[in-house]
Design an enzyme around this catalytic site. Structure first.
Site, short mmCIF file in Angstrom:
data_model
loop_
_atom_site.label_atom_id
_atom_site.label_comp_id
_atom_site.label_asym_id
_atom_site.label_seq_id
_atom_site.Cartn_x
_atom_site.Cartn_y
_atom_site.Cartn_z
N ASP A 100 0.99 -1.15 -0.16
CA ASP A 100 -0.30 0.20 -0.14
C ASP A 100 0.40 1.14 0.29
O ASP A 100 1.58 1.41 1.10
CB ASP A 100 -0.95 0.05 1.05
CG ASP A 100 -2.16 0.18 0.43
OD1 ASP A 100 -2.95 1.32 0.39
OD2 ASP A 100 -3.31 -0.49 1.53
N ASP A 207 -3.24 4.55 -1.94
CA ASP A 207 -4.67 5.26 -1.56
C ASP A 207 -4.46 6.47 -2.25
O ASP A 207 -4.36 7.15 -2.83
CB ASP A 207 -4.11 4.99 0.37
CG ASP A 207 -4.88 4.83 0.77
OD1 ASP A 207 -5.80 4.67 0.70
OD2 ASP A 207 -4.65 6.33 1.44
N GLU A 265 -6.14 4.33 -6.06
CA GLU A 265 -8.13 4.16 -5.32
C GLU A 265 -8.82 5.62 -5.71
O GLU A 265 -7.22 6.64 -4.83
CB GLU A 265 -7.52 4.24 -3.42
CG GLU A 265 -9.09 4.06 -2.71
CD GLU A 265 -8.84 4.52 -2.07
OE1 GLU A 265 -9.83 4.23 -1.02
OE2 GLU A 265 -8.17 4.88 -1.24
N HIS A 339 -11.32 -3.80 2.57
CA HIS A 339 -10.94 -3.39 4.23
C HIS A 339 -11.57 -2.34 4.52
O HIS A 339 -12.08 -1.79 5.10
CB HIS A 339 -9.58 -3.31 4.45
CG HIS A 339 -8.91 -1.79 3.78
ND1 HIS A 339 -8.51 -2.15 1.98
CD2 HIS A 339 -8.57 -0.85 4.06
CE1 HIS A 339 -7.97 -1.08 1.89
NE2 HIS A 339 -8.34 -0.12 3.15
N ASP A 340 -12.14 -1.75 2.93
CA ASP A 340 -12.87 -0.39 3.53
C ASP A 340 -14.50 -0.64 3.47
O ASP A 340 -15.82 -0.09 3.39
CB ASP A 340 -12.44 0.91 2.68
CG ASP A 340 -11.73 1.36 2.99
OD1 ASP A 340 -10.98 1.10 4.26
OD2 ASP A 340 -10.90 1.46 1.94
C1 GLC Z 1 -7.79 4.56 2.21
C2 GLC Z 1 -8.13 3.76 2.71
C3 GLC Z 1 -8.63 3.92 3.73
C4 GLC Z 1 -7.77 4.55 4.90
C5 GLC Z 1 -8.07 6.15 3.85
C6 GLC Z 1 -6.62 7.13 4.40
O1 GLC Z 1 -9.46 5.08 1.75
O2 GLC Z 1 -8.47 2.27 1.78
O3 GLC Z 1 -8.66 2.34 4.68
O4 GLC Z 1 -8.56 5.18 6.34
O5 GLC Z 1 -7.77 6.15 2.74
O6 GLC Z 1 -5.78 6.24 4.11
#
Ligand code: GLC
Ligand code: CA
Length: 568
Positions: A100, A207, A265, A339-340
């Site tokens: 990540d 991320d 993302e 995971h989200d």
């Molecule tokens: C992304 C991650 C998430 C995290 C956020 C801040 O959305 O997937 O889990 O809380 O970024 O880094």
């Protein structure tokens, strides 16, 4: 347009979220040696690439997405030596590993931020985004703008020492880096990116890759919620003015010099905005995650204001995600969990005993047939479900859901009915749903740990666990292995093919074709717990490739039945 094939397009990726994966030393927290002990299981599933969620040193306010040292390992997860072993053991089995890349922000415990906050004249002051307070008409100190953070409350935190606010789009302990400063960018590339590529990892999941470039000057967001103090402000940092320049620079200077896989993302944007990140000729990232499917039914500016959806909405979301790169030089992804996000079997299937395996297989067929690089999240392959509606807020651990609950409770003045509705929505969409310990077997703590896990395990581990499925040829786990193989065997159709929905308006079944070079796959999925008529909607001879039904009926689909045919 002919699509260029690469290893990362064909890949099946398996996401590991370390805290809840496998604990090797009985402290209740998953760790790197625990991951190593399961690599054969992962390989056997048919996985090519492991995406490891953050294992870097971190105070864990946001489960490692708050990094205090990019070049260090969170001690509870293990040592750098363990990490080197994990990379080596992964490679030994012919799999690759991506990490990540969390570079929109660091932890407030990162040395960079400690220096930055130490004085207004510190050379790293400008590595983060600092602003003086705004003074309101009553002479009170206020944050520089009315922006809300992703984890509730203001997106600004006041720092007594120098009397200024710093920006944090996420938690207070996750200050945003200032990407406008070239020196900061160089430091990020060196410490977070190059350091790991030089260690031999094979790429990154990036991320919040659309958030680095903020729109200046910083101004107030329009009022979306009249009953709230702080307001949604995505328009000022999503796909911002310099974002593509930043990605191109990172590619030029670092990732482009390796055979690296990059998946960003990218939360929101028009098709054009999203394509700009992944068009091959732009040289930014290989692919991005689009959220059409996983966010179905979420409130537009607040996921917990859950709205619901029907199968037609679902088809549209799948369609938009598949079609996204059609006719372009770009590439895309397929995923239904991470995971989200909550567990897919609860959201889109049916977790009851009767239909757990069958609806899980239905979703496995859908995933296996869609265009793009496929991502599976730990536990998805055994059909782990959402947590129970009976869980108390004290069982929840995630900073997002727990902060939201606190703020909501204040906002509604403790209204029991509204709180109960919120608990219902949390059990449906909270991130905690994905974060319970992996259910390896039916022993105490689901075989995840010999000690009490850091987070409550789902009560259903005696029924749903990997051990009970691994040697059962009819299990969901065995079915995943089967369809992942099938996806590879017919990759021209499933991974690369053109997607077309045949029954758009049908609220019960989902029928689509995948086509490539004159060949066609025909997929039909019954998303209900009732029988549905089966009608062939395209001409040709149907030859069955796979189904989750015991026996096929000519004119009917049984509840949650799915079939994948070749259409000849
Ligand atoms: C992304 C991650 C998430 C995290 C956020 C801040 O959305 O997937 O889990 O809380 O970024 O880094
Ligand atoms: Ca441990």
């Amino acid at each position: 347009m002919t699509v260029t094939k690469t290893w990362w397009k064909d890949a099946t990726v398996y996401q590991i979220w370390p805290a809840s994966y496998k604990d090797s030393n009985g402290d209740g927290v998953g760790d790197i040696p625990g991951i190593i002990s399961t690599l054969d299981y992962v390989k056997d599933l048919g996985v090519d690439v492991i995406w490891l969620s953050p294992m870097f040193d971190s105070p864990q306010d946001d489960m490692g997405y708050d990094i205090s040292n990019y070049e260090g390992i969170y001690p509870k997860y293990g040592t750098m030596n363990d990490m080197d072993n994990l990379i080596e053991e992964t490679h030994k089995r012919g799999m690759k590993m991506i990490l990540d890349l969390v570079i929109n922000h660091t932890s407030s415990e990162h040395d960079w931020f400690k220096e930055s906050r130490s004085s207004k004249t510190n050379p790293k002051r400008d590595w983060y985004i600092w602003r003086p307070p705004r003074i309101d008409e009553n002479g009170n100190r206020q944050p520089p703008t009315n922006w809300v953070s992703h984890f509730s409350g203001s997106a600004w935190a006041y720092d007594e020492l120098t009397g200024e606010y710093y920006m944090h789009l996420f938690a207070k302990s996750q200050p945003d880096l200032n990407w406008e400063n070239p020196e900061t960018r160089e430091a990020i590339y060196k410490s977070a990116v190059k350091f790991w590529l030089d260690k031999g990892i094979d790429g990154f999941r990036i991320d919040v890759a659309s958030m680095y470039s903020k729109t200046y000057p910083l101004v107030d967001a329009p009022i979306t919620f009249t009953d709230r103090e702080f307001q949604p402000c995505g328009q000022f940092f999503l796909n911002g003015p310099r974002i593509h320049e930043f990605h191109k620079e990172m590619y030029d200077k670092v990732t482009g010099n390796y055979d690296a896989m990059t998946v960003g993302e990218v939360c929101k944007g028009t098709r054009e905005e999203s394509l700009a990140y992944v068009s091959a000729k732009e040289k930014e990232m290989n692919m991005i995650f689009l959220f059409d499917v996983v966010q179905l039914g979420y409130g537009a500016d607040d996921r917990y204001e859950y709205q619901g959806f029907n199968l037609v909405d679902f088809k549209k979301a799948v369609h938009d995600q598949c079609e996204f790169v059609s006719g372009t030089d770009a590439w895309s992804t397929v995923f239904i969990e991470n995971h989200d996000q909550p567990r897919c079997i609860t959201r889109f299937g049916n977790p009851s005993k009767k239909y757990h395996a069958k609806s899980g297989k239905l979703l496995a067929m859908l995933e296996a047939a869609l265009t793009g690089t496929l991502f599976i999240y730990q536990g998805q392959e055994i059909g782990m479900t959402n947590i129970g509606r009976d869980w108390d807020i004290s069982d929840y651990q995630d900073i997002d859901s727990t902060n939201y609950y606190k703020e909501f409770k204040e906002r509604v003045g403790g209204d029991e009915q509204k709180l109960s509705k919120l608990m219902e929505n949390l059990a449906l969409v909270a991130r905690d749903n994905a974060r319970t310990p992996v259910q390896w077997d039916d022993s105490a703590n689901g075989g995840f740990s010999t000690a009490k896990p850091w987070m409550r395990i789902n009560d259903n581990y005696p029924e749903i666990n990997a051990k009970s499925q691994i040697n059962d040829p009819n299990s969901l786990l065995s079915f995943y292995k089967q369809v992942l193989k099938l996806r590879k065997a017919y990759k021209d159709l499933f991974i690369y093919g053109e997607f077309k929905v045949l029954d758009y308006e049908n609220k019960n079944t989902f029928t689509f074709t995948k086509t490539q070079a004159g060949k066609t796959a025909y997929v039909v999925l019954n998303f209900t717990e009732e029988e549905q008529p089966f009608e062939q909607l395209a001409d040709g001879k149907l030859d069955l490739l796979v189904t989750n039904a015991d026996k096929l009926e000519e004119t009917k689909l049984s509840p949650y039945e799915g079939r994948i045919y070749l259409l000849n």
